[in-house]
Design a protein around this motif. Structure first.
Motif, PDB file in Angstrom:
ATOM      1  N   LEU A   1       4.914   4.932  -2.202  1.00  0.00           N
ATOM      2  CA  LEU A   1       5.892   4.250  -1.292  1.00  0.00           C
ATOM      3  C   LEU A   1       5.718   4.866  -0.311  1.00  0.00           C
ATOM      4  O   LEU A   1       6.117   3.812   1.168  1.00  0.00           O
ATOM      5  CB  LEU A   1       7.533   5.502  -1.712  1.00  0.00           C
ATOM      6  CG  LEU A   1       8.355   5.251  -0.896  1.00  0.00           C
ATOM      7  CD1 LEU A   1       9.053   3.806  -0.405  1.00  0.00           C
ATOM      8  CD2 LEU A   1       9.444   6.391  -1.358  1.00  0.00           C
ATOM      9  N   LEU A   2       5.098   5.382   0.426  1.00  0.00           N
ATOM     10  CA  LEU A   2       4.557   5.910   2.199  1.00  0.00           C
ATOM     11  C   LEU A   2       4.012   4.906   2.388  1.00  0.00           C
ATOM     12  O   LEU A   2       4.100   4.284   2.722  1.00  0.00           O
ATOM     13  CB  LEU A   2       4.163   6.982   2.358  1.00  0.00           C
ATOM     14  CG  LEU A   2       4.547   8.592   1.999  1.00  0.00           C
ATOM     15  CD1 LEU A   2       3.807   9.239   1.841  1.00  0.00           C
ATOM     16  CD2 LEU A   2       6.165   8.414   2.872  1.00  0.00           C
ATOM     17  N   ASP A   3       2.795   4.263   1.597  1.00  0.00           N
ATOM     18  CA  ASP A   3       1.590   3.185   2.309  1.00  0.00           C
ATOM     19  C   ASP A   3       3.304   2.142   2.167  1.00  0.00           C
ATOM     20  O   ASP A   3       2.630   0.713   2.753  1.00  0.00           O
ATOM     21  CB  ASP A   3       0.831   3.112   0.661  1.00  0.00           C
ATOM     22  CG  ASP A   3      -0.028   3.418   1.152  1.00  0.00           C
ATOM     23  OD1 ASP A   3       0.085   4.146   1.292  1.00  0.00           O
ATOM     24  OD2 ASP A   3      -1.209   4.020   0.231  1.00  0.00           O
ATOM     25  N   ILE A   4       3.554   1.792   1.407  1.00  0.00           N
ATOM     26  CA  ILE A   4       5.010   0.701   1.462  1.00  0.00           C
ATOM     27  C   ILE A   4       5.896   0.537   2.530  1.00  0.00           C
ATOM     28  O   ILE A   4       5.818  -0.191   3.241  1.00  0.00           O
ATOM     29  CB  ILE A   4       6.411   0.165   0.230  1.00  0.00           C
ATOM     30  CG1 ILE A   4       5.376   0.379  -1.121  1.00  0.00           C
ATOM     31  CG2 ILE A   4       6.800  -0.391   0.357  1.00  0.00           C
ATOM     32  CD1 ILE A   4       6.012   0.017  -2.811  1.00  0.00           C
ATOM     33  N   LEU A   5       6.681   1.856   2.903  1.00  0.00           N
ATOM     34  CA  LEU A   5       7.007   2.314   4.034  1.00  0.00           C
ATOM     35  C   LEU A   5       6.329   2.061   4.978  1.00  0.00           C
ATOM     36  O   LEU A   5       6.129   1.747   6.472  1.00  0.00           O
ATOM     37  CB  LEU A   5       7.587   3.925   4.224  1.00  0.00           C
ATOM     38  CG  LEU A   5       8.698   3.536   3.398  1.00  0.00           C
ATOM     39  CD1 LEU A   5       9.110   5.290   3.440  1.00  0.00           C
ATOM     40  CD2 LEU A   5       9.853   2.953   3.581  1.00  0.00           C
ATOM     41  N   ASP A   6       4.576   1.965   5.055  1.00  0.00           N
ATOM     42  CA  ASP A   6       4.161   1.997   6.392  1.00  0.00           C
ATOM     43  C   ASP A   6       3.882   0.430   6.925  1.00  0.00           C
ATOM     44  O   ASP A   6       3.860  -0.200   7.837  1.00  0.00           O
ATOM     45  CB  ASP A   6       2.444   2.566   6.246  1.00  0.00           C
ATOM     46  CG  ASP A   6       1.880   2.727   7.808  1.00  0.00           C
ATOM     47  OD1 ASP A   6       2.135   3.274   8.442  1.00  0.00           O
ATOM     48  OD2 ASP A   6       0.775   2.198   7.335  1.00  0.00           O
TER      49      ASP A   6
END
Length: 67
Positions: free
Chosen positions: A29-34
């Motif tokens: 999820l953090l990768d997607i938000l990035d």
């Protein structure tokens, strides 16, 4: 269990992003938000209001779960 504020949960639901149930999936999820932050930058790569909103969600998830 992943810790987050109500505002973060609402943001994720609004953008139809899966809310992870464990820390193992939180990194995805953090990768997607990035990626979302990078795509929301202005024409001169300056942060926009959308970038700031995504940044707040990212920071909430990161600092609430990895510190």
């Amino acid at each position: 269990m992943v810790i987050m504020t109500v505002k973060t949960k609402e943001f994720l639901q609004k953008h139809k992003l899966d809310i992870p149930e464990d820390l193992k999936h939180l990194n995805n999820l953090l990768d997607i938000l990035d990626d979302m932050m990078l795509n929301s930058l202005g024409s001169e790569y300056e942060p926009t209001e959308a970038t700031r909103d995504i940044e707040r969600v990212y920071d909430d998830l990161f600092y609430s779960n990895f510190e």
